[in-house]
Design a protein around this motif. Structure first.
Motif, PDB file in Angstrom:
ATOM      1  N   PRO A  83      31.005  52.853 109.678  1.00 29.91           N
ATOM      2  CA  PRO A  83      31.191  53.990 110.830  1.00 29.91           C
ATOM      3  C   PRO A  83      29.777  53.758 111.949  1.00 29.91           C
ATOM      4  N   CYS A  84      30.411  53.645 113.118  1.00 28.45           N
ATOM      5  CA  CYS A  84      29.555  53.744 114.347  1.00 28.45           C
ATOM      6  C   CYS A  84      28.643  54.813 114.773  1.00 28.45           C
ATOM      7  N   PRO A  85      29.313  56.174 114.649  1.00 23.98           N
ATOM      8  CA  PRO A  85      28.743  57.380 115.122  1.00 23.98           C
ATOM      9  C   PRO A  85      27.240  57.552 114.902  1.00 23.98           C
ATOM     10  N   PRO A  86      26.681  57.138 113.819  1.00 25.88           N
ATOM     11  CA  PRO A  86      25.062  57.168 113.257  1.00 25.88           C
ATOM     12  C   PRO A  86      24.321  56.638 114.342  1.00 25.88           C
ATOM     13  N   PHE A  87      24.806  55.319 114.996  1.00 34.65           N
ATOM     14  CA  PHE A  87      24.099  54.725 115.832  1.00 34.65           C
ATOM     15  C   PHE A  87      24.456  54.469 117.501  1.00 34.65           C
ATOM     16  N   SER A  88      25.469  55.271 117.461  1.00 37.29           N
ATOM     17  CA  SER A  88      26.160  55.143 118.857  1.00 37.29           C
ATOM     18  C   SER A  88      25.324  55.658 120.031  1.00 37.29           C
ATOM     19  N   ILE A  89      25.115  54.966 121.258  1.00 41.54           N
ATOM     20  CA  ILE A  89      24.407  55.390 122.268  1.00 41.54           C
ATOM     21  C   ILE A  89      25.028  56.642 122.860  1.00 41.54           C
ATOM     22  N   ALA A  90      26.392  57.095 122.614  1.00 42.59           N
ATOM     23  CA  ALA A  90      26.982  57.963 123.230  1.00 42.59           C
ATOM     24  C   ALA A  90      26.725  59.370 122.343  1.00 42.59           C
ATOM     25  N   GLY A  91      26.176  59.021 121.102  1.00 45.54           N
ATOM     26  CA  GLY A  91      26.090  60.068 120.226  1.00 45.54           C
ATOM     27  C   GLY A  91      24.817  60.747 120.243  1.00 45.54           C
ATOM     28  N   LYS A  92      24.244  61.119 119.006  1.00 39.40           N
ATOM     29  CA  LYS A  92      23.083  61.779 118.645  1.00 39.40           C
ATOM     30  C   LYS A  92      22.377  60.780 118.157  1.00 39.40           C
ATOM     31  N   GLN A  93      22.602  59.481 117.656  1.00 43.32           N
ATOM     32  CA  GLN A  93      21.989  58.679 116.889  1.00 43.32           C
ATOM     33  C   GLN A  93      20.918  59.177 115.876  1.00 43.32           C
ATOM     34  N   LEU A  94      21.671  59.855 115.086  1.00 50.49           N
ATOM     35  CA  LEU A  94      21.243  60.482 113.796  1.00 50.49           C
ATOM     36  C   LEU A  94      20.678  59.565 112.774  1.00 50.49           C
ATOM     37  N   GLY A  95      21.584  58.450 112.932  1.00 49.61           N
ATOM     38  CA  GLY A  95      20.872  57.319 111.886  1.00 49.61           C
ATOM     39  C   GLY A  95      21.024  57.763 110.414  1.00 49.61           C
ATOM     40  N   ALA A  96      20.116  57.875 109.655  1.00 47.18           N
ATOM     41  CA  ALA A  96      19.921  57.943 108.449  1.00 47.18           C
ATOM     42  C   ALA A  96      20.406  59.303 107.827  1.00 47.18           C
ATOM     43  N   ASN A  97      20.122  60.322 109.005  1.00 49.02           N
ATOM     44  CA  ASN A  97      20.683  61.726 108.641  1.00 49.02           C
ATOM     45  C   ASN A  97      21.903  62.017 109.091  1.00 49.02           C
ATOM     46  N   ASP A  98      22.814  60.879 109.433  1.00 51.22           N
ATOM     47  CA  ASP A  98      24.018  61.379 109.580  1.00 51.22           C
ATOM     48  C   ASP A  98      25.067  61.113 108.304  1.00 51.22           C
ATOM     49  N   GLU A  99      25.905  62.038 108.273  1.00 54.60           N
ATOM     50  CA  GLU A  99      26.720  61.775 106.890  1.00 54.60           C
ATOM     51  C   GLU A  99      27.859  60.738 106.945  1.00 54.60           C
ATOM     52  N   ARG A 100      27.924  60.157 107.991  1.00 52.12           N
ATOM     53  CA  ARG A 100      28.779  59.060 108.339  1.00 52.12           C
ATOM     54  C   ARG A 100      28.117  57.758 107.990  1.00 52.12           C
ATOM     55  N   ASP A 101      27.001  57.657 107.927  1.00 51.01           N
ATOM     56  CA  ASP A 101      26.101  56.494 107.770  1.00 51.01           C
ATOM     57  C   ASP A 101      26.476  55.861 106.418  1.00 51.01           C
ATOM     58  N   LEU A 102      26.903  54.837 106.414  1.00 48.70           N
ATOM     59  CA  LEU A 102      27.074  53.885 105.235  1.00 48.70           C
ATOM     60  C   LEU A 102      26.539  52.477 105.404  1.00 48.70           C
ATOM     61  N   PHE A 103      25.735  52.189 106.141  1.00 46.53           N
ATOM     62  CA  PHE A 103      25.195  50.721 106.279  1.00 46.53           C
ATOM     63  C   PHE A 103      24.220  50.529 105.298  1.00 46.53           C
ATOM     64  N   PRO A 154      27.229  39.080  96.211  1.00 40.38           N
ATOM     65  CA  PRO A 154      28.177  38.339  96.905  1.00 40.38           C
ATOM     66  C   PRO A 154      27.324  36.865  97.513  1.00 40.38           C
ATOM     67  N   ARG A 155      28.209  36.100  97.590  1.00 44.86           N
ATOM     68  CA  ARG A 155      27.690  34.839  98.130  1.00 44.86           C
ATOM     69  C   ARG A 155      26.936  35.262  99.814  1.00 44.86           C
ATOM     70  N   ALA A 156      27.751  36.035 100.216  1.00 52.51           N
ATOM     71  CA  ALA A 156      27.352  36.359 101.720  1.00 52.51           C
ATOM     72  C   ALA A 156      27.962  37.667 102.090  1.00 52.51           C
ATOM     73  N   LEU A 157      27.010  38.186 103.120  1.00 53.81           N
ATOM     74  CA  LEU A 157      27.444  39.696 103.574  1.00 53.81           C
ATOM     75  C   LEU A 157      27.679  39.595 105.052  1.00 53.81           C
ATOM     76  N   LEU A 158      28.630  40.510 105.441  1.00 57.29           N
ATOM     77  CA  LEU A 158      28.862  40.391 106.919  1.00 57.29           C
ATOM     78  C   LEU A 158      28.964  42.119 107.261  1.00 57.29           C
ATOM     79  N   LEU A 159      28.025  42.569 108.062  1.00 51.00           N
ATOM     80  CA  LEU A 159      28.417  43.951 108.515  1.00 51.00           C
ATOM     81  C   LEU A 159      28.296  44.053 110.013  1.00 51.00           C
ATOM     82  N   GLU A 160      29.331  44.794 110.691  1.00 52.45           N
ATOM     83  CA  GLU A 160      29.145  44.973 112.136  1.00 52.45           C
ATOM     84  C   GLU A 160      29.145  46.397 112.855  1.00 52.45           C
ATOM     85  N   ASN A 161      28.568  46.532 113.781  1.00 44.35           N
ATOM     86  CA  ASN A 161      28.295  47.749 113.901  1.00 44.35           C
ATOM     87  C   ASN A 161      28.156  48.022 115.748  1.00 44.35           C
ATOM     88  N   VAL A 162      27.922  48.966 116.582  1.00 41.30           N
ATOM     89  CA  VAL A 162      27.754  49.208 117.776  1.00 41.30           C
ATOM     90  C   VAL A 162      26.310  48.625 118.096  1.00 41.30           C
TER      91      VAL A 162
END
Length: 412
Positions: free
Chosen positions: A77-97, A109-117
């Motif tokens: 999920p992007c909202p924890p880091f979104s410029i348009a949001g509150k940027q709560l990061g680790a304090n956002d319940e949607r943060d799964l990074f 795994p042999r490799a990891l790929l994660l994408e975000n805003v």
């Protein structure tokens, strides 16, 4: 497991999945919360195993079942880091990074790929990024962040995405971020055939006016209203190209529409702007608003394809090997983390090359939003000590569980 299987978490409606498939990966599992997106995945790839539910819920899937998979990928999920949001990061319940990174320890795994805003690339999250890099290093991986623009890979919109790729050292030496493929087509060039599909005589003139790439498509979330093409600035950009951004149309303009008609886009048109095409065919299920959100929240398939190819080439040790370098995102975080005791401001400023006390306090304040930070004051002396990372990484007692259940109906 086959040689190049992928487990994809927070898979959405299949943008990343399709790109990775085209790069040569086979899906062992796709995990997604949204029922409509899961239905779309199943409709397009009936052979895929799709697990529907909270990706962090052990009853939905067990990461240990996929130990040794070639690639763990996802668009958490992007909202924890979104410029348009509150940027709560680790304090956002949607943060799964951070949770996703922690699954590397389980799955190996042999490799990891994660994408975000793009917001995750900002100074606000320097400490968060450094923690992720340090954790992956601890697990035996070489990790890198990069900001890529979809428009560099043939997608006719801005859409910057911030990506994390981690590989084992023997493969990391052969990983190179994909090179741009050239300028993308304009919105008019991309959509003119769809605009004239029902006989609208103004399509060619409209296409000439729509001579730019699109602003970033925004899928939005369940807590907002129906589908439209983004915030005020985006709507102005669409208006300059002759597009009515206040909603999404059911069908293209008809032959009866005036030549100077200002059309809305259909879901099919939005999908085209996101990178789905004859080269990347896909069908979306559900009602119009749901289809739009699935499309708007997706990772453009051509970008996922380019990254997938780069990872696959690294697996095969193609190209010229490179020297591996340690990337540093936050020397202040590293100075605090390296000490088991309280650290003086003077030592922190020297370690992080900070000359201004106010700047030190500002950056300490940013760190304290994602980490517990102890401050000890004795007389006029102040010292700092970095505590635990606040993010959810799978703790049974983390407040994320209650918050997730509380807001479950509006999380998408």
């Amino acid at each position: 497991m086959t040689q190049h299987e992928v487990v994809e978490i927070c898979a959405g409606a299949g943008g990343q999945a399709l790109g990775l498939e085209k790069a040569g990966f086979e899906h062992a599992l796709a995990v997604e919360l949204d029922e409509n997106a899961c239905n779309t995945l199943r409709a397009n790839r009936s052979s895929w195993k799709v697990a529907e539910g909270d990706v962090a819920d052990p009853s939905v899937w067990d990461p240990a079942d996929y130990r040794g998979v070639a690639l763990l990928a996802g668009g958490v999920p992007c909202p924890p880091f979104s410029i348009a949001g509150k940027q709560l990061g680790a304090n956002d319940e949607r943060d799964l990074f951070a949770w996703a990174v922690e699954q590397v320890a389980v799955m190996r795994p042999r490799a990891l790929l994660l994408e975000n805003v793009r917001g995750l690339s900002m100074p606000r999250f320097a400490g968060y990024r450094q923690h992720v890099l340090d954790r992956l290093t601890q697990l035996g991986y070489v990790a890198e962040w990069a900001l890529l623009h979809a428009s560099d890979f043939g997608v006719p919109q801005l859409r910057p995405r911030f990506l994390l790729v981690a590989l084992r050292p023997e493969d990391a030496r052969y990983f190179h971020w994909p090179e741009p493929v050239g300028p993308p087509p304009t919105v008019g060039e991309t959509l003119v055939d769809l605009m004239q599909a029902d006989g609208w005589r103004g399509a060619d003139a409209w296409a000439k006016k729509a001579n730019k790439i699109a602003p970033t498509i925004v899928g939005g979330s369940k807590k907002h209203g129906g589908a439209d093409l983004g915030p005020t600035r985006a709507k102005r950009a669409w208006a300059e190209m002759g597009v009515d951004a206040l909603g999404v149309a059911d069908a293209p303009p008809t032959a009866d529409a005036p030549v100077d008609h200002v059309p809305k886009l259909t879901c099919e048109m939005v999908a085209r702007i996101q990178g789905w095409s004859a080269e990347y065919p896909w069908e979306f299920t559900g009602r119009k608003t749901s289809r739009y959100r699935q499309i708007g929240n997706a990772f453009p398939p051509p970008v996922a394809h380019a990254i997938g190819v780069a990872i696959m080439r690294a697996f095969q040790h193609e190209g010229r090997p490179r020297e591996l370098e340690n990337t540093e995102h936050d020397p202040l975080y590293k100075a605090l983390r390296s000490s088991a005791d309280f650290v003086t401001p003077e030592r922190l400023m020297k370690s992080a090359d900070i000359s201004d006390v106010a700047e030190l306090e500002r950056r300490i304040g940013l760190l304290s939003r994602d980490f517990d930070l102890e401050i000890k004051t004795e007389g006029s002396k102040t010292r700092y000590k970095l505590g635990q990372f606040r993010a959810f990484i799978g703790q049974d007692d983390h407040e994320r569980h209650d918050l997730f259940l509380q807001h479950r109906a509006r999380i998408s």
